[in-house]
Structures are given as C-alpha cells and as structure tokens.
Design a protein around this motif. Structure first.
Motif, mmCIF file in Angstrom:
data_model
loop_
_atom_site.group_PDB
_atom_site.id
_atom_site.type_symbol
_atom_site.label_atom_id
_atom_site.label_comp_id
_atom_site.label_asym_id
_atom_site.label_seq_id
_atom_site.Cartn_x
_atom_site.Cartn_y
_atom_site.Cartn_z
ATOM 1 N N MET A 63 -47.724 34.126 -31.977
ATOM 2 C CA MET A 63 -48.269 34.348 -30.992
ATOM 3 C C MET A 63 -48.104 33.145 -29.983
ATOM 4 O O MET A 63 -47.643 33.057 -28.868
ATOM 5 C CB MET A 63 -49.840 34.455 -30.794
ATOM 6 C CG MET A 63 -49.982 36.190 -31.177
ATOM 7 S SD MET A 63 -49.168 37.425 -29.531
ATOM 8 C CE MET A 63 -50.238 36.729 -28.314
ATOM 9 N N PRO A 64 -48.349 32.028 -30.466
ATOM 10 C CA PRO A 64 -48.260 30.688 -29.915
ATOM 11 C C PRO A 64 -46.765 30.425 -29.162
ATOM 12 O O PRO A 64 -46.305 30.332 -28.208
ATOM 13 C CB PRO A 64 -48.391 29.276 -30.512
ATOM 14 C CG PRO A 64 -49.487 30.122 -31.528
ATOM 15 C CD PRO A 64 -48.958 31.770 -31.899
ATOM 16 N N ALA A 65 -45.639 30.762 -30.260
ATOM 17 C CA ALA A 65 -44.263 30.668 -29.983
ATOM 18 C C ALA A 65 -43.781 31.649 -28.985
ATOM 19 O O ALA A 65 -43.107 31.574 -28.011
ATOM 20 C CB ALA A 65 -43.278 30.949 -31.093
ATOM 21 N N ALA A 66 -44.413 33.057 -29.080
ATOM 22 C CA ALA A 66 -44.139 34.015 -28.099
ATOM 23 C C ALA A 66 -44.592 33.671 -26.749
ATOM 24 O O ALA A 66 -43.968 34.048 -25.573
ATOM 25 C CB ALA A 66 -44.559 35.420 -28.519
ATOM 26 N N PHE A 67 -45.884 33.045 -26.812
ATOM 27 C CA PHE A 67 -46.310 32.733 -25.560
ATOM 28 C C PHE A 67 -45.499 31.866 -24.859
ATOM 29 O O PHE A 67 -45.261 31.994 -23.370
ATOM 30 C CB PHE A 67 -47.728 32.256 -25.442
ATOM 31 C CG PHE A 67 -48.192 31.629 -24.415
ATOM 32 C CD1 PHE A 67 -48.808 32.580 -23.327
ATOM 33 C CD2 PHE A 67 -48.423 30.332 -24.026
ATOM 34 C CE1 PHE A 67 -49.280 31.937 -22.133
ATOM 35 C CE2 PHE A 67 -48.795 29.793 -22.758
ATOM 36 C CZ PHE A 67 -49.169 30.926 -21.823
#
Length: 245
Positions: free
Chosen positions: A228-232
């Motif tokens: 999720m952090p990378a996708a954000f």
C-alpha cells in the motif's frame, strides 16, 4: 499498452522512492497494519459466528429435512465468507487511506515537493481528510460491489468462471483501487471524486497499470502492509502524469 506499462513502472518507482526513504515506508505502513488488524478481527468473528449467520439468512430452510437444511446453510456460509473476502479486499485500500489520511498527505507532500511541488496546494486539516476518505471510499466500495459481486457469482460458471471472470475481476478491482490511490494528490489540488474519475478515464490504461498489480499483490496475506505505501506513492506519480497530460 504503452500507458499500462507506464503505470506499472510508476508503481515500481513508488517502491524505489520508499526504499530510498525508509521513514516514509514506515509512515505509510502504519495505517495498513491497523486496517489489517481490524479486518482480520472481523473475519475471525465472522468464522466464529458463521453458523448463526447462515441460519439468519436462510430462514426458509427451517422446515426442510436435516440433510438439505445443512447443505443449504453450508452453501450460505461459504457465500457469506466469499462475499466478506471480496469486500475486504476492495475495502482494505479505502479503509487504509481513510485511516491514514494525514500520514499519506505527509508522504504526498514530500514526494511532490521533490518533483517540483504543487502550486497553490490546498492544506486540509486531518479531520477533513478523514471525512473525505471515508465518504469517497464508501462510495467507491459500493460502486465496485455492483461489479464484483456479480463477477464473484459468475466465477461458479464452468470454464468462463475460471478464465474470463478472474481477468475481469482483476481489471475492475484495479480500476477502483487506482481511484483510491490517487485521492490525496487530487484533494491537495482541491479536486473531488467526480473530477478524479473524469481525469483518470482519459488515462484509463495508466490507472490500470498501477491498480491491477497493486490489487493482485494486496490479495496476498499481509503483503498489503508494504504494498500500500508503494502503491500510494505510485498513485502520486500517476496523478501528476494524468493531470499534466
């Protein structure tokens, strides 16, 4: 395919940016950890109470023979768990982004400042971000269910359910996830959900290049905590790209 590949690359760039700044990775992972704990707790409770819930949704089977009543309620229990899993996968990102609004705004500001900043950026208070995240996330989850529940049921159709349906489900889930991942950069520009949706429609393949691999990886247990952090961050890049094209 060029735009789709670019979206995938931007997802990869999100990983690269976070690996260069581990503090941002930790900051982005905290909301995902909390959401994971909440959803796992909900699934455990569902499994514990599944017999009672299956009976509640099948009152018409009360007078059936024991064998058929049992079969019906086992099928109802499986369906309830299946729908809960689908809702959990779709709602995970919405809930994570709603809970972590202030965290993700900090990440978006840092990433965009490094890329040249946002002229006249809107500085939203944390409670406003929380409200927007919950409201828009709920709308997106409800809309996605209009597609994902029929597709989930279609998955039981022989051949089609094992070939076309998984592909369509991945595309639908990826699209709605992309809409959620670009939310904060659009909020910082004073743009609402409708404007976000209209903007990404013009670069749908770019959005899918981000959303599809992210949604597939998020389906792996616990992987979403770091995905999720990378996708954000990839969503920040996709937002900038779609708004400048």
């Amino acid at each position: 395919m060029r735009d789709f590949s670019k979206g995938v690359r931007m997802f990869g760039q999100g990983w690269a940016i976070l690996l260069r700044t581990p503090k941002l990775l930790v900051l982005g992972a905290l909301p995902a950890v909390l959401t994971t704990a909440l959803l796992v707790g909900g699934m455990v409770a569902l499994v514990v109470w599944i017999d009672e819930l299956a009976a509640v949704v099948t009152p018409f089977a009360d007078g059936w023979a024991e064998l058929w009543r049992t079969l019906m309620r086992v099928a109802a229990g499986i369906a309830l768990i299946g729908v809960a899993l689908v809702v959990g996968v779709i709602g995970f990102s919405a809930l994570t982004l709603a809970i972590g609004g202030p965290f993700y705004e900090t990440i978006a500001e840092k990433v965009e400042d490094d890329l040249g900043g946002v002229p006249d950026a809107v500085d939203l208070p944390w409670w406003r971000l929380l409200w927007l995240g919950i409201r828009d996330g709920l709308l997106l989850v409800l809309r996605s269910l209009l597609f994902t529940i029929p597709l989930f049921l279609a998955g039981f159709i022989p051949v089609v359910g094992q070939t076309a349906v998984p592909v369509l489900l991945a595309v639908v889930t990826g699209w709605f996830l992309a809409l959620e991942l670009v939310a904060v950069p659009f909020y910082r520009r004073g743009m609402d959900l409708k404007q976000r949706r209209l903007t990404l429609r013009k670069r749908r393949a770019l959005a899918l290049g981000l959303g599809v691999p992210a949604s597939l990886l998020c389906a792996i247990p616990l992987a979403a905590i770091v995905v999720m952090p990378a996708a954000f961050v990839g969503g920040v890049l996709v937002a900038r790209e779609s708004l400048t094209s």
